[in-house]
Design a protein around this motif. Structure first.
Motif, PDB file in Angstrom:
ATOM      1  N   PHE A  36       0.792  -1.233   0.000  1.00 33.18           N
ATOM      2  CA  PHE A  36       0.000   0.000   0.000  1.00 33.18           C
ATOM      3  C   PHE A  36       0.823   1.281   0.000  1.00 33.18           C
ATOM      4  N   ASP A  37       2.144   1.182   0.220  1.00 36.37           N
ATOM      5  CA  ASP A  37       3.008   2.361   0.093  1.00 36.37           C
ATOM      6  C   ASP A  37       4.457   1.893   0.044  1.00 36.37           C
ATOM      7  N   GLY A  38       5.363   2.845  -0.064  1.00 32.97           N
ATOM      8  CA  GLY A  38       6.766   2.502  -0.214  1.00 32.97           C
ATOM      9  C   GLY A  38       7.338   1.734   0.958  1.00 32.97           C
ATOM     10  N   GLN A  39       6.944   2.109   2.174  1.00 31.88           N
ATOM     11  CA  GLN A  39       7.454   1.395   3.345  1.00 31.88           C
ATOM     12  C   GLN A  39       6.966  -0.040   3.350  1.00 31.88           C
ATOM     13  N   ASP A  40       5.698  -0.250   3.023  1.00 38.23           N
ATOM     14  CA  ASP A  40       5.137  -1.599   2.936  1.00 38.23           C
ATOM     15  C   ASP A  40       5.888  -2.397   1.864  1.00 38.23           C
ATOM     16  N   CYS A  41       6.209  -1.753   0.756  1.00 38.25           N
ATOM     17  CA  CYS A  41       6.987  -2.387  -0.312  1.00 38.25           C
ATOM     18  C   CYS A  41       8.333  -2.866   0.220  1.00 38.25           C
ATOM     19  N   LEU A  42       9.069  -1.976   0.873  1.00 42.09           N
ATOM     20  CA  LEU A  42      10.397  -2.335   1.376  1.00 42.09           C
ATOM     21  C   LEU A  42      10.320  -3.416   2.452  1.00 42.09           C
ATOM     22  N   ASP A  43       9.260  -3.406   3.250  1.00 42.64           N
ATOM     23  CA  ASP A  43       9.082  -4.419   4.293  1.00 42.64           C
ATOM     24  C   ASP A  43       8.841  -5.800   3.683  1.00 42.64           C
ATOM     25  N   ARG A  44       8.238  -5.839   2.491  1.00 41.05           N
ATOM     26  CA  ARG A  44       7.808  -7.118   1.906  1.00 41.05           C
ATOM     27  C   ARG A  44       8.654  -7.595   0.735  1.00 41.05           C
ATOM     28  N   VAL A  45       9.439  -6.721   0.112  1.00 44.20           N
ATOM     29  CA  VAL A  45      10.048  -7.041  -1.179  1.00 44.20           C
ATOM     30  C   VAL A  45      10.988  -8.241  -1.128  1.00 44.20           C
ATOM     31  N   VAL A  46      11.781  -8.382  -0.096  1.00 41.79           N
ATOM     32  CA  VAL A  46      12.720  -9.507  -0.039  1.00 41.79           C
ATOM     33  C   VAL A  46      11.957 -10.825   0.118  1.00 41.79           C
ATOM     34  N   GLY A  47      10.885 -10.818   0.893  1.00 42.48           N
ATOM     35  CA  GLY A  47      10.069 -12.025   1.050  1.00 42.48           C
ATOM     36  C   GLY A  47       9.336 -12.415  -0.224  1.00 42.48           C
ATOM     37  N   VAL A  48       8.903 -11.428  -0.977  1.00 43.38           N
ATOM     38  CA  VAL A  48       8.180 -11.669  -2.233  1.00 43.38           C
ATOM     39  C   VAL A  48       9.165 -11.968  -3.364  1.00 43.38           C
ATOM     40  N   MET A  49      10.287 -11.252  -3.387  1.00 41.94           N
ATOM     41  CA  MET A  49      11.321 -11.296  -4.424  1.00 41.94           C
ATOM     42  C   MET A  49      10.704 -11.297  -5.839  1.00 41.94           C
ATOM     43  N   PRO A  50      10.062 -10.178  -6.173  1.00 42.32           N
ATOM     44  CA  PRO A  50       9.416 -10.080  -7.486  1.00 42.32           C
ATOM     45  C   PRO A  50      10.436  -9.881  -8.610  1.00 42.32           C
ATOM     46  N   ASP A  51       9.992 -10.164  -9.821  1.00 42.75           N
ATOM     47  CA  ASP A  51      10.786  -9.837 -11.011  1.00 42.75           C
ATOM     48  C   ASP A  51      10.655  -8.349 -11.306  1.00 42.75           C
ATOM     49  N   VAL A  52       9.430  -7.811 -11.037  1.00 45.31           N
ATOM     50  CA  VAL A  52       9.112  -6.421 -11.354  1.00 45.31           C
ATOM     51  C   VAL A  52       8.338  -5.802 -10.193  1.00 45.31           C
ATOM     52  N   VAL A  53       8.629  -4.525  -9.900  1.00 43.54           N
ATOM     53  CA  VAL A  53       7.836  -3.739  -8.952  1.00 43.54           C
ATOM     54  C   VAL A  53       7.218  -2.590  -9.739  1.00 43.54           C
ATOM     55  N   THR A  54       5.880  -2.451  -9.660  1.00 45.08           N
ATOM     56  CA  THR A  54       5.235  -1.249 -10.199  1.00 45.08           C
ATOM     57  C   THR A  54       5.054  -0.328  -9.006  1.00 45.08           C
ATOM     58  N   LEU A  55       5.455   0.922  -9.173  1.00 39.21           N
ATOM     59  CA  LEU A  55       5.600   1.814  -8.033  1.00 39.21           C
ATOM     60  C   LEU A  55       4.970   3.166  -8.314  1.00 39.21           C
ATOM     61  N   ASP A  56       3.950   3.515  -7.526  1.00 38.32           N
ATOM     62  CA  ASP A  56       3.381   4.853  -7.583  1.00 38.32           C
ATOM     63  C   ASP A  56       4.416   5.818  -6.994  1.00 38.32           C
ATOM     64  N   VAL A  57       4.363   7.079  -7.409  1.00 35.70           N
ATOM     65  CA  VAL A  57       5.316   8.053  -6.869  1.00 35.70           C
ATOM     66  C   VAL A  57       4.764   8.738  -5.625  1.00 35.70           C
ATOM     67  N   MET A  58       3.557   9.275  -5.719  1.00 44.48           N
ATOM     68  CA  MET A  58       2.990  10.057  -4.618  1.00 44.48           C
ATOM     69  C   MET A  58       2.272   9.128  -3.632  1.00 44.48           C
ATOM     70  N   MET A  59       2.953   8.813  -2.514  1.00 44.35           N
ATOM     71  CA  MET A  59       2.385   7.929  -1.492  1.00 44.35           C
ATOM     72  C   MET A  59       2.766   8.446  -0.113  1.00 44.35           C
ATOM     73  N   PRO A  60       1.938   8.130   0.907  1.00 46.95           N
ATOM     74  CA  PRO A  60       2.286   8.521   2.277  1.00 46.95           C
ATOM     75  C   PRO A  60       3.447   7.673   2.800  1.00 46.95           C
ATOM     76  N   ARG A  61       3.990   8.077   3.911  1.00 50.22           N
ATOM     77  CA  ARG A  61       5.098   7.410   4.603  1.00 50.22           C
ATOM     78  C   ARG A  61       6.381   7.422   3.786  1.00 50.22           C
ATOM     79  N   LEU A  62       6.391   6.759   2.633  1.00 52.16           N
ATOM     80  CA  LEU A  62       7.604   6.687   1.822  1.00 52.16           C
ATOM     81  C   LEU A  62       7.174   6.760   0.361  1.00 52.16           C
ATOM     82  N   ASP A  63       7.611   7.812  -0.333  1.00 58.69           N
ATOM     83  CA  ASP A  63       7.173   7.980  -1.720  1.00 58.69           C
ATOM     84  C   ASP A  63       7.943   7.060  -2.664  1.00 58.69           C
ATOM     85  N   GLY A  64       7.523   7.061  -3.921  1.00 58.66           N
ATOM     86  CA  GLY A  64       8.120   6.184  -4.917  1.00 58.66           C
ATOM     87  C   GLY A  64       9.563   6.515  -5.245  1.00 58.66           C
ATOM     88  N   TRP A  65       9.926   7.799  -5.166  1.00 57.62           N
ATOM     89  CA  TRP A  65      11.312   8.186  -5.449  1.00 57.62           C
ATOM     90  C   TRP A  65      12.261   7.520  -4.464  1.00 57.62           C
TER      91      TRP A  65
END
Length: 131
Positions: A36-65
């Protein structure tokens, strides 16, 4: 069911857009996880280990940049293909994304067929070991 085309982590704080992207990619044969946001992405990415991440830029907590920069600067995640999907269509924003090292940049509103093609191309490249 056919072979999975790749694993994608869809990151967007707007649930409607997140689900739209997830459904479109799932129907095309991708295995999809969401965040649901950049922090959630970083918390989950290693466990998911996706080939591709689609990333919105404007998000709360941690933006896409910042999220994209952290993905690129981490040894475990730097190989993951990143697609920025944003309403920010200015050339400066596009340059900033490319400077971070994102693999593709799509602007909202996006064409779902274009998104699917971009993700498919990047997933094939990722699975082939391309950088």
């Amino acid at each position: 069911m056919g072979e999975v085309l790749g694993r994608v982590l869809v990151v967007d704080d707007d649930e409607v857009i997140r689900q739209l992207i997830a459904v479109n990619l799932t129907l095309e044969g991708f295995e999809v996880e969401t965040a649901f946001d950049g922090q959630d992405c970083l918390d989950r990415v290693v466990g998911v280990m996706p080939d591709v991440v689609t990333l919105d830029v404007m998000m709360p907590r941690l933006d896409g940049w910042v999220t994209a920069e952290r993905l690129r600067n981490d040894e475990e995640t730097r190989h993951i293909k990143v697609v920025l999907i944003t309403a920010r269509a200015q050339e400066d924003d596009r340059r900033r994304g490319l400077g971070i090292g994102v693999d593709a940049y799509l602007t909202k509103p996006f064409d779902p067929a274009e998104l699917i093609q971009v993700v498919r191309d990047l997933a094939v490249s990722a699975r082939a070991g391309g950088l």
